[in-house]
Design an enzyme around this catalytic site. Structure first.
Site, short mmCIF file in Angstrom:
data_model
loop_
_atom_site.label_atom_id
_atom_site.label_comp_id
_atom_site.label_asym_id
_atom_site.label_seq_id
_atom_site.Cartn_x
_atom_site.Cartn_y
_atom_site.Cartn_z
N HIS A 134 0.81 -1.22 0.00
CA HIS A 134 0.00 0.00 0.00
C HIS A 134 0.85 1.27 0.00
CE1 HIS A 134 -3.35 2.61 1.76
NE2 HIS A 134 -3.89 2.06 0.69
N LYS A 136 3.31 4.38 -1.18
CA LYS A 136 3.48 5.22 -2.36
C LYS A 136 4.78 6.00 -2.18
CE LYS A 136 -1.18 4.69 -1.87
NZ LYS A 136 -1.89 4.24 -0.66
N ASP A 141 17.42 9.38 -8.08
CA ASP A 141 18.86 9.62 -7.95
C ASP A 141 19.31 9.73 -6.50
OD1 ASP A 141 19.17 9.56 -10.68
OD2 ASP A 141 19.10 11.74 -10.93
N HIS A 313 -9.13 10.97 0.94
CA HIS A 313 -8.20 9.86 0.82
C HIS A 313 -6.92 10.12 1.61
CE1 HIS A 313 -5.57 6.93 -1.47
NE2 HIS A 313 -6.67 6.22 -1.32
N LYS A 315 -4.04 10.74 4.59
CA LYS A 315 -3.55 10.04 5.78
C LYS A 315 -2.52 10.94 6.44
CE LYS A 315 -4.12 6.77 2.27
NZ LYS A 315 -5.53 6.61 2.35
N ASP A 320 0.33 19.63 18.15
CA ASP A 320 0.89 20.89 18.61
C ASP A 320 1.40 21.71 17.42
OD1 ASP A 320 0.16 20.24 21.17
OD2 ASP A 320 2.10 19.43 21.73
#
Length: 420
Positions: A134, A136, A141, A313, A315, A320
């Protein structure tokens, strides 16, 4: 036709003594840029890919053959043809609809294509639902990296329509890129060399910037071997230290009791706690599951918003005025107990403030706020069911081990003869 790989990797690190237990600390001097939605993310990633000179490491849960996927496809082929080493790791479920021709063109150009847990359909239905790749992550380089929740698909662009997703990723430049590079190499089955050498290379002038940043960055991840709870523990620790504010925007929210308790306890001691959930979900069950937990949180002062403009979608979270996290991990049983996930933790006041302002605008302009007093009807039943469902899912890997052996693997793409 086979795509060459050094060896096949499972969801545990490859057999390399330096990669067996990847555990990364805080790295200072990084520049971290928030990228909101595909409008910011795709141009930044594609520019970096077009400028690649030596190596591209890319892994994603979803890649579609739409306008975004076709452009990425073209860029990767062009990079491979000019001599850049390109390694692409895809999830067999999320990328299960890619045509063999699409993948074959990448392979023929020299792109090393790998598929995590590919499986044929059974009666027209994909069955490889659990323990997904899952993450991404893109690393170019070993100088610039991208990590977050955005897949390579057009539904992350506003012109996709009402179903376009609201999401976030970050671009990282600086010493933390070495850790992302090391991790991506190890997970893709590439040969892992000493990280000390990468540290030295990171000190050389970068083609992207010559200016150091102020951000502290730490890579955290979860696997099904030695780092099962790292992301969950990072959330719990940050929440336990919260003194002023907490904002969590998460698409699929159904955490375990320990994390729920820390959210509630933060609100009880006077911290301003806001949760941004899905109001227009792409998966209805996600909304229903999250709502089972609302009463438990609302009664102690947690403010809950439901984002109603389009599917959420994201996350992301902040605590603080310094701590933030962006990544691929939802706060549900799939992400916290089954999937392979990766987040970055960020300590940077400017980044924290920018993320706070974006989330505040989202909450005030496009969200419905849940009333503080909700009818407690069937509250105990919903909490009990929620508790049971979570723990069944959390122990699913153990339960699944009783079934015929199935270990998800990262496999090279193989074209059948009629596809060539």
């Amino acid at each position: 036709m086979n795509v060459a790989v050094d060896h096949i990797a499972t969801d545990q690190p490859p057999d390399d003594s330096k990669a067996r237990d990847l555990d990364y600390g805080w790295q200072s001097g990084n520049q971290v840029q928030l990228l909101e939605n595909g409008e910011a993310y795709f141009p930044a990633v594609f520019e970096a890919l077009r400028g690649a000179e030596r190596e591209i490491l890319l892994e994603t849960f979803i890649l579609f053959e739409d306008k975004v996927g076709v452009e990425l496809h073209s860029i990767l082929i062009e990079a491979a043809q000019r001599g850049v080493k390109v390694v692409v790791s895809l999830d067999g479920f999320g990328c299960g609809e890619l045509s063999p021709g699409f993948l074959r063109e990448l392979a023929e150009a020299g792109v090393m294509v790998q598929m995590f847990d590919p499986a044929p359909k059974t009666l027209g239905i994909r069955t490889n639902w659990f323990r997904r790749l899952h993450r991404k992550i893109v690393v170019v380089d070993a100088r610039v990296a991208f990590i977050g929740g955005i897949n390579f698909s057009a539904d992350h662009l506003a012109d996709f329509g009402p179903e376009a997703k609201q999401d976030y990723s970050v671009q990282v430049i600086g010493p933390a890129v070495a850790d992302l590079h090391h991790f991506a190499l190890a997970q893709s089955g590439r040969q892992v060399r000493s990280r000390r050498g990468w540290r030295r290379r990171q000190q050389r002038p970068s083609p992207w910037t010559n200016e150091p940043g102020d951000g502290l960055v730490r890579l955290i991840y979860r696997d099904n071997i030695q780092h099962r709870d790292d992301i969950e523990e990072a959330y719990i620790h940050a929440l336990s230290q919260a003194r002023q504010r907490v904002v969590i925007a998460n698409a699929y929210f159904f955490p375990g009791y320990r994390l729920l308790r820390e959210i509630r306890n933060a609100a009880r001691r006077g911290v301003q706690v806001q949760l941004i959930m899905q109001g227009q979900p792409d998966v209805l069950l996600a909304k229903l599951a999250a709502r089972m937990l609302y009463d438990y949180l609302l009664k102690d002062g947690v403010v809950i918003h439901e984002y109603c403009q389009r599917p959420l979608h994201g996350k992301v979270a902040l605590v603080d005025d310094e701590w933030s996290t962006v990544g691929s991990s939802n706060l549900d049983p799939l992400s916290l107990a089954l999937n392979l996930e990766a987040n970055v933790l960020i300590r940077d006041r400017a980044f924290n403030q920018q993320l706070y302002e974006r989330l505040e605008a989202l909450a005030h302009n496009h969200c419905q706020t849940m009333p503080e007093k909700r009818k407690p009807r069937l509250w105990l039943w919903r909490l009990t069911v929620g508790f049971l469902v979570f723990h069944v899912m959390r122990h699913f890997p153990v339960l699944a081990s009783w079934l015929p052996a199935h270990k998800p693997r990262l496999k090279p793409f193989e074209a059948t003869p009629h596809d060539v």
